[in-house]
Design a protein around this motif. Structure first.
Motif, PDB file in Angstrom:
ATOM      1  N   PRO A 160       0.817  -1.220   0.000  1.00 35.24           N
ATOM      2  CA  PRO A 160       0.000   0.000   0.000  1.00 35.24           C
ATOM      3  C   PRO A 160       0.849   1.268   0.000  1.00 35.24           C
ATOM      4  CG  PRO A 160       0.042  -0.953   2.194  1.00 35.24           C
ATOM      5  CD  PRO A 160       0.796  -1.905   1.305  1.00 35.24           C
ATOM      6  N   VAL A 161       1.576   1.510  -1.104  1.00 39.36           N
ATOM      7  CA  VAL A 161       2.413   2.697  -1.252  1.00 39.36           C
ATOM      8  C   VAL A 161       2.159   3.288  -2.636  1.00 39.36           C
ATOM      9  CG1 VAL A 161       4.195   1.881   0.335  1.00 39.36           C
ATOM     10  CG2 VAL A 161       4.350   1.315  -2.103  1.00 39.36           C
ATOM     11  N   PHE A 162       2.799   4.422  -2.920  1.00 39.89           N
ATOM     12  CA  PHE A 162       2.675   5.086  -4.207  1.00 39.89           C
ATOM     13  C   PHE A 162       3.996   4.992  -4.970  1.00 39.89           C
ATOM     14  CE2 PHE A 162      -0.797   6.929  -1.873  1.00 39.89           C
ATOM     15  CZ  PHE A 162      -1.777   7.168  -2.828  1.00 39.89           C
ATOM     16  N   HIS A 163       3.887   4.921  -6.308  1.00 38.06           N
ATOM     17  CA  HIS A 163       5.044   4.967  -7.191  1.00 38.06           C
ATOM     18  C   HIS A 163       4.804   6.060  -8.223  1.00 38.06           C
ATOM     19  CE1 HIS A 163       7.108   1.271  -5.849  1.00 38.06           C
ATOM     20  NE2 HIS A 163       5.899   0.801  -5.638  1.00 38.06           N
ATOM     21  N   ASP A 164       5.603   7.107  -8.148  1.00 40.74           N
ATOM     22  CA  ASP A 164       5.490   8.219  -9.093  1.00 40.74           C
ATOM     23  C   ASP A 164       4.070   8.783  -9.135  1.00 40.74           C
ATOM     24  OD1 ASP A 164       8.180   7.899  -9.782  1.00 40.74           O
ATOM     25  OD2 ASP A 164       7.691   6.428 -11.325  1.00 40.74           O
ATOM     26  N   GLY A 165       3.446   8.884  -7.963  1.00 41.06           N
ATOM     27  CA  GLY A 165       2.123   9.472  -7.872  1.00 41.06           C
ATOM     28  C   GLY A 165       0.973   8.546  -8.184  1.00 41.06           C
ATOM     29  N   GLU A 166       1.249   7.299  -8.561  1.00 35.40           N
ATOM     30  CA  GLU A 166       0.210   6.332  -8.869  1.00 35.40           C
ATOM     31  C   GLU A 166       0.184   5.239  -7.804  1.00 35.40           C
ATOM     32  OE1 GLU A 166      -1.981   6.869 -11.125  1.00 35.40           O
ATOM     33  OE2 GLU A 166      -0.924   8.630 -11.893  1.00 35.40           O
ATOM     34  N   PRO A 167      -0.982   4.597  -7.583  1.00 39.81           N
ATOM     35  CA  PRO A 167      -1.055   3.545  -6.558  1.00 39.81           C
ATOM     36  C   PRO A 167      -0.060   2.422  -6.825  1.00 39.81           C
ATOM     37  CG  PRO A 167      -3.247   4.157  -7.340  1.00 39.81           C
ATOM     38  CD  PRO A 167      -2.275   4.825  -8.250  1.00 39.81           C
ATOM     39  N   GLY A 168       0.419   1.810  -5.752  1.00 37.66           N
ATOM     40  CA  GLY A 168       1.405   0.752  -5.886  1.00 37.66           C
ATOM     41  C   GLY A 168       0.913  -0.432  -6.689  1.00 37.66           C
ATOM     42  N   TRP A 169      -0.393  -0.759  -6.565  1.00 35.49           N
ATOM     43  CA  TRP A 169      -0.904  -1.910  -7.306  1.00 35.49           C
ATOM     44  C   TRP A 169      -0.856  -1.648  -8.806  1.00 35.49           C
ATOM     45  CZ3 TRP A 169      -4.836  -1.216 -10.700  1.00 35.49           C
ATOM     46  CH2 TRP A 169      -5.664  -0.109 -10.536  1.00 35.49           C
ATOM     47  N   ALA A 170      -1.132  -0.405  -9.235  1.00 37.11           N
ATOM     48  CA  ALA A 170      -1.088  -0.080 -10.659  1.00 37.11           C
ATOM     49  C   ALA A 170       0.332  -0.180 -11.191  1.00 37.11           C
ATOM     50  CB  ALA A 170      -1.661   1.314 -10.896  1.00 37.11           C
ATOM     51  N   ALA A 171       1.297   0.309 -10.412  1.00 39.32           N
ATOM     52  CA  ALA A 171       2.694   0.193 -10.823  1.00 39.32           C
ATOM     53  C   ALA A 171       3.129  -1.263 -10.899  1.00 39.32           C
ATOM     54  CB  ALA A 171       3.575   0.967  -9.847  1.00 39.32           C
ATOM     55  N   LEU A 172       2.620  -2.102  -9.989  1.00 39.77           N
ATOM     56  CA  LEU A 172       2.972  -3.524  -9.995  1.00 39.77           C
ATOM     57  C   LEU A 172       2.428  -4.220 -11.235  1.00 39.77           C
ATOM     58  CD1 LEU A 172       4.030  -6.122  -8.707  1.00 39.77           C
ATOM     59  CD2 LEU A 172       1.931  -6.233  -7.358  1.00 39.77           C
ATOM     60  N   LEU A 173       1.168  -3.979 -11.578  1.00 37.90           N
ATOM     61  CA  LEU A 173       0.596  -4.595 -12.777  1.00 37.90           C
ATOM     62  C   LEU A 173       1.298  -4.107 -14.037  1.00 37.90           C
ATOM     63  CD1 LEU A 173      -1.616  -5.672 -10.885  1.00 37.90           C
ATOM     64  CD2 LEU A 173      -3.301  -5.042 -12.613  1.00 37.90           C
ATOM     65  N   ALA A 174       1.619  -2.809 -14.081  1.00 40.14           N
ATOM     66  CA  ALA A 174       2.324  -2.275 -15.239  1.00 40.14           C
ATOM     67  C   ALA A 174       3.702  -2.909 -15.373  1.00 40.14           C
ATOM     68  CB  ALA A 174       2.436  -0.758 -15.126  1.00 40.14           C
ATOM     69  N   ALA A 175       4.424  -3.066 -14.262  1.00 35.30           N
ATOM     70  CA  ALA A 175       5.751  -3.678 -14.309  1.00 35.30           C
ATOM     71  C   ALA A 175       5.673  -5.128 -14.756  1.00 35.30           C
ATOM     72  CB  ALA A 175       6.414  -3.576 -12.938  1.00 35.30           C
ATOM     73  N   SER A 176       4.668  -5.854 -14.302  1.00 32.51           N
ATOM     74  CA  SER A 176       4.510  -7.256 -14.706  1.00 32.51           C
ATOM     75  C   SER A 176       4.252  -7.356 -16.209  1.00 32.51           C
ATOM     76  CB  SER A 176       3.358  -7.900 -13.930  1.00 32.51           C
ATOM     77  OG  SER A 176       3.586  -7.852 -12.538  1.00 32.51           O
ATOM     78  N   ALA A 177       3.395  -6.454 -16.734  1.00 32.32           N
ATOM     79  CA  ALA A 177       3.101  -6.475 -18.167  1.00 32.32           C
ATOM     80  C   ALA A 177       4.323  -6.104 -18.990  1.00 32.32           C
ATOM     81  CB  ALA A 177       1.948  -5.522 -18.466  1.00 32.32           C
ATOM     82  N   VAL A 178       5.117  -5.136 -18.523  1.00 33.01           N
ATOM     83  CA  VAL A 178       6.340  -4.748 -19.230  1.00 33.01           C
ATOM     84  C   VAL A 178       7.333  -5.902 -19.251  1.00 33.01           C
ATOM     85  CG1 VAL A 178       8.355  -3.243 -19.083  1.00 33.01           C
ATOM     86  CG2 VAL A 178       6.070  -2.286 -18.827  1.00 33.01           C
ATOM     87  N   ARG A 179       7.422  -6.611 -18.149  1.00 35.57           N
ATOM     88  CA  ARG A 179       8.327  -7.770 -18.071  1.00 35.57           C
ATOM     89  C   ARG A 179       7.910  -8.846 -19.070  1.00 35.57           C
ATOM     90  NH1 ARG A 179      10.618 -11.861 -18.304  1.00 35.57           N
ATOM     91  NH2 ARG A 179      11.693 -13.076 -16.666  1.00 35.57           N
ATOM     92  N   VAL A 180       6.642  -9.122 -19.177  1.00 33.37           N
ATOM     93  CA  VAL A 180       6.149 -10.141 -20.099  1.00 33.37           C
ATOM     94  C   VAL A 180       6.280  -9.665 -21.545  1.00 33.37           C
ATOM     95  CG1 VAL A 180       4.088 -11.413 -20.817  1.00 33.37           C
ATOM     96  CG2 VAL A 180       4.606 -11.161 -18.389  1.00 33.37           C
ATOM     97  N   LEU A 181       6.023  -8.387 -21.785  1.00 34.49           N
ATOM     98  CA  LEU A 181       6.154  -7.853 -23.140  1.00 34.49           C
ATOM     99  C   LEU A 181       7.595  -7.932 -23.626  1.00 34.49           C
ATOM    100  CD1 LEU A 181       4.515  -6.417 -25.408  1.00 34.49           C
ATOM    101  CD2 LEU A 181       5.275  -4.249 -24.407  1.00 34.49           C
TER     102      LEU A 181
END
Length: 663
Positions: free
Chosen positions: A174-195
């Motif tokens: 439950p933290v923020f990354h660059d002003g966005e919720p941590g869960w959104a940053a986590l999903l984005a990072a997972s998708a970038v890793r798979v891409l």
């Protein structure tokens, strides 16, 4: 030459003919199967997955369908209708999508065409003509890939799950990354890793607010041309354009709501955020939850599967307990600072709606930045009671609850909208009303007087607010409508907890814990979070951030009662005769003696009167129960059609996997 079932050319001789096996786009359950049609030579080459128009002799008309298989047969004398026309040469139904729709429909005792209707948009000719299926593989920034790897490394074993196509329940930090919720940053990072590995991802979120936050997190992390948006707010051309992009071989990141789980990409990752949100349950037949569709898809395609959330649903915890999902947590957990205000404090003679500790904390924090106050209901006063006997005030016309839009306003019925100027209590004849509860607007009115000089903002369904600035303010929000605050909230006060827990819902404890946890995750690091008037296991779970333990205790309590998700539950509804025949058919499956609850009558004006029953069964018997109930639905539909004119409503309806069974 004609393409065979596996795409291998098949020789057509003078004694043989080409045939197409077509899935009809029809809601009638008796038509939920493949029909053979002859392919006339003038149609030329026809591919699997294309839209076609075919005659339906029983109805005397031409309807739409999809070519699922192509074949040849030697028996050219067998009477077959011919395909009328090919609507479009674009193959909109790949084999993997058909198999997924078929499996999902069979599991839910529904029709495959109903599933496909959720994902395949209506054809847009201009969009289709402008589309080319030769999109280049998107180029990714090395810095973005490295940043994604760093974020994934903060979760123990998550990178291995993505690499090996594993399944995991992930507790979001439950933290923020660059002003966005941590869960959104986590999903984005997972998708970038798979891409980066050349595979596509499907990211599922409950509503448009979460969708916008996830897209914002992907804006800097992933190439813009790789992000495909599936959104009900899109225009028909944009939706069809997104669908065509997901048909391409080039990998992409599909971001959308519940129906995006069926996107026709070859998925390397399927991730769902906040799987306990009821918006992920499809309200249309066959009522499949996105979580169940994702499980079927992962088993079919061997993609990675992530259920990400601040809390843990009992459905996911059951899979973790069985070893089907891996429990993934952060290497270094960040726990919110939760302060409990017990019911005893609220019962004191001098107690106010907000206890003194929470009030002082909110006042001090509001001098520095935004403070969030979560309430249970919108409006001014959602309900009124008699000022003398405290009996709920009801409408004299329809019996609905009376409420007030603002102080001094004429009471209005929440059901029929009529005003109640001359209301009198049927119990004590009093004509005086009292406000029984406070909605978001009334709470804002009260706090505005208690916090002079501080700006008060209302955020609810009627007053949507997406983000607030980092300056002193009080934000009064209903559950799920909390806006993001730049830098996080300086304090969070969770009011109306006891009222929320009183809802007659089997999963109300899970829902409350999810509402409170998602609000707590919006707080700045170290900010106080006050849970008012709640104690017991659910309060301890929030204070210690031990959601999986609470989910396990809920599972243990439901198991002896055979309630979901410890067991699957089917709802069978229809005329008394139809429901009776369906329950008799289930007797051949040798279910336990207490498997069936009901049937009981339903209050309605239908004739013949309708009844409802619940069927509880183990997961191992799911395929047999679904097949038997589906056969009963088909049999009743055929029988009802033969007796056309007696009733326009289905004699029998079935819905599997009821999350909150109620008779």
């Amino acid at each position: 030459m004609a393409g065979g079932p596996e795409g291998v050319p098949t020789v057509v001789t003078a004694e043989s003919r080409r045939i197409a096996r077509v899935l009809l786009d029809s809601p009638l359950p008796q038509l939920d199967r493949l029909f053979d049609y002859a392919l006339p030579p003038e149609l030329g080459d026809v591919s699997t997955g294309v839209r076609v128009r075919v005659p339906l002799r029983t109805a005397g008309r031409v309807i739409d369908g999809y070519v699922v298989e192509l074949d040849t047969e030697d028996d050219a004398d067998r009477p077959l209708s011919e395909v009328d026309s090919v609507v479009s040469p674009v193959s909109v139904l790949p084999d993997r999508l058909y198999r997924l729709a078929r499996r999902a429909a069979d599991r839910a005792a529904g029709s495959a065409s109903d599933v496909l209707r959720l994902v395949i948009p209506k054809r847009q000719v201009r969009v289709e003509k402008a589309w080319t299926a030769d999109a280049a593989v998107p180029e990714q920034s090395e810095s973005a890939v490295a940043a994604a790897a760093d974020l994934l490394a903060s979760y123990d074993g998550l990178d291995e799950v993505l690499e090996d196509g594993g399944r995991a329940a992930v507790e979001a930090i439950p933290v923020f990354h660059d002003g966005e919720p941590g869960w959104a940053a986590l999903l984005a990072a997972s998708a970038v890793r798979v891409l980066a590995s050349g595979r596509s991802s499907i990211l599922i979120v409950p509503d448009h607010r979460d969708l916008d936050r996830l897209l914002a997190a992907l804006e800097e992390a992933a190439p813009a041309e790789s992000v495909v948006r599936y959104d009900s707010r899109q225009t028909n051309p944009d939706r069809y354009r997104s669908f065509l992009r997901s048909l391409e071989e080039a990998p992409c990141i599909v971001v959308g709501n519940r129906s995006a789980v069926y996107a026709p990409v070859q998925a390397g990752l399927v991730a769902i955020w906040d799987d306990g949100d009821p918006l992920l349950g499809e309200p249309l037949a066959p009522y499949i939850n996105a979580r169940d569709a994702a499980l079927l898809r992962q088993e079919q395609e061997s993609s990675a599967l992530l259920f990400v959330g601040h809390t843990r649903t009992t459905d996911v915890e059951r899979l973790v307990a069985h070893g089907w999902l891996q429990d993934v947590r952060a290497v270094r957990r960040v726990l919110p600072r939760v302060i409990l205000s017990t019911p005893q404090e609220m019962d004191a003679p001098t107690a106010q709606r907000m206890p003194s500790s929470a009030f002082l904390s909110a006042r001090n924090a509001a001098a520095e930045g935004p403070v969030l106050v979560q309430v249970s209901r919108p409006g001014f006063s959602p309900s009124l009671v008699c000022a003398e006997c405290r009996a709920p005030a009801r409408c004299a016309h329809c019996g609905g609850p009376l409420g007030a839009k603002h102080r001094g306003a004429v009471p209005v019925c929440a059901w029929c909208g009529r005003g109640a100027r001359a209301w009198a209590c049927p119990s004590c004849s009093s004509t005086q009303l009292r406000l029984a509860s406070s909605g978001s607007e009334r709470t804002a009115d009260e706090l505005g007087k208690a916090f002079p000089g501080i700006r008060v903002i209302v955020a609810d369904g009627a007053h949507p607010v997406e983000r607030v600035a980092d300056r002193p303010a009080l934000i009064v929000a209903t559950r799920g409508a909390e806006p993001l605050a730049d830098g996080g909230y300086r304090a969070v006060v969770l009011l109306d907890g006891p009222r929320m827990l009183q809802a007659p819902d089997l999963r109300i404890g899970e829902a409350c814990l999810r509402w409170w946890s998602n609000a707590a995750a919006l707080a700045a690091p170290g900010a106080p979070i006050h849970l008012v008037g709640v104690d017991g296991a659910i309060a301890r779970a929030l204070a210690t951030w031990s959601h999986s333990g609470y989910a396990r205790s809920e599972l243990a309590e439901r198991a002896p009662l055979h309630m979901p998700p410890a067991a699957r539950v089917a709802l069978v509804e229809g005329s008394a005769a139809a429901v009776g025949r369906a329950l008799v058919a289930l007797e051949e499956l040798a279910l336990p003696a207490d498997a069936v609850l009901g049937p009981v009558p339903i209050e309605s004006d239908d004739y013949p009167p309708r009844v409802r029953a619940l069927v509880r069964f183990e997961y191992g018997a799911g395929a047999r129960v679904a097949a038997t109930l589906r056969a009963s639905v088909v049999a009743e539909a055929v029988s009802n059609r033969r007796g056309r004119g007696k009733s326009t409503r289905s004699a029998l309806t079935v819905r599997l996997d009821i999350l909150d069974p109620e008779l």
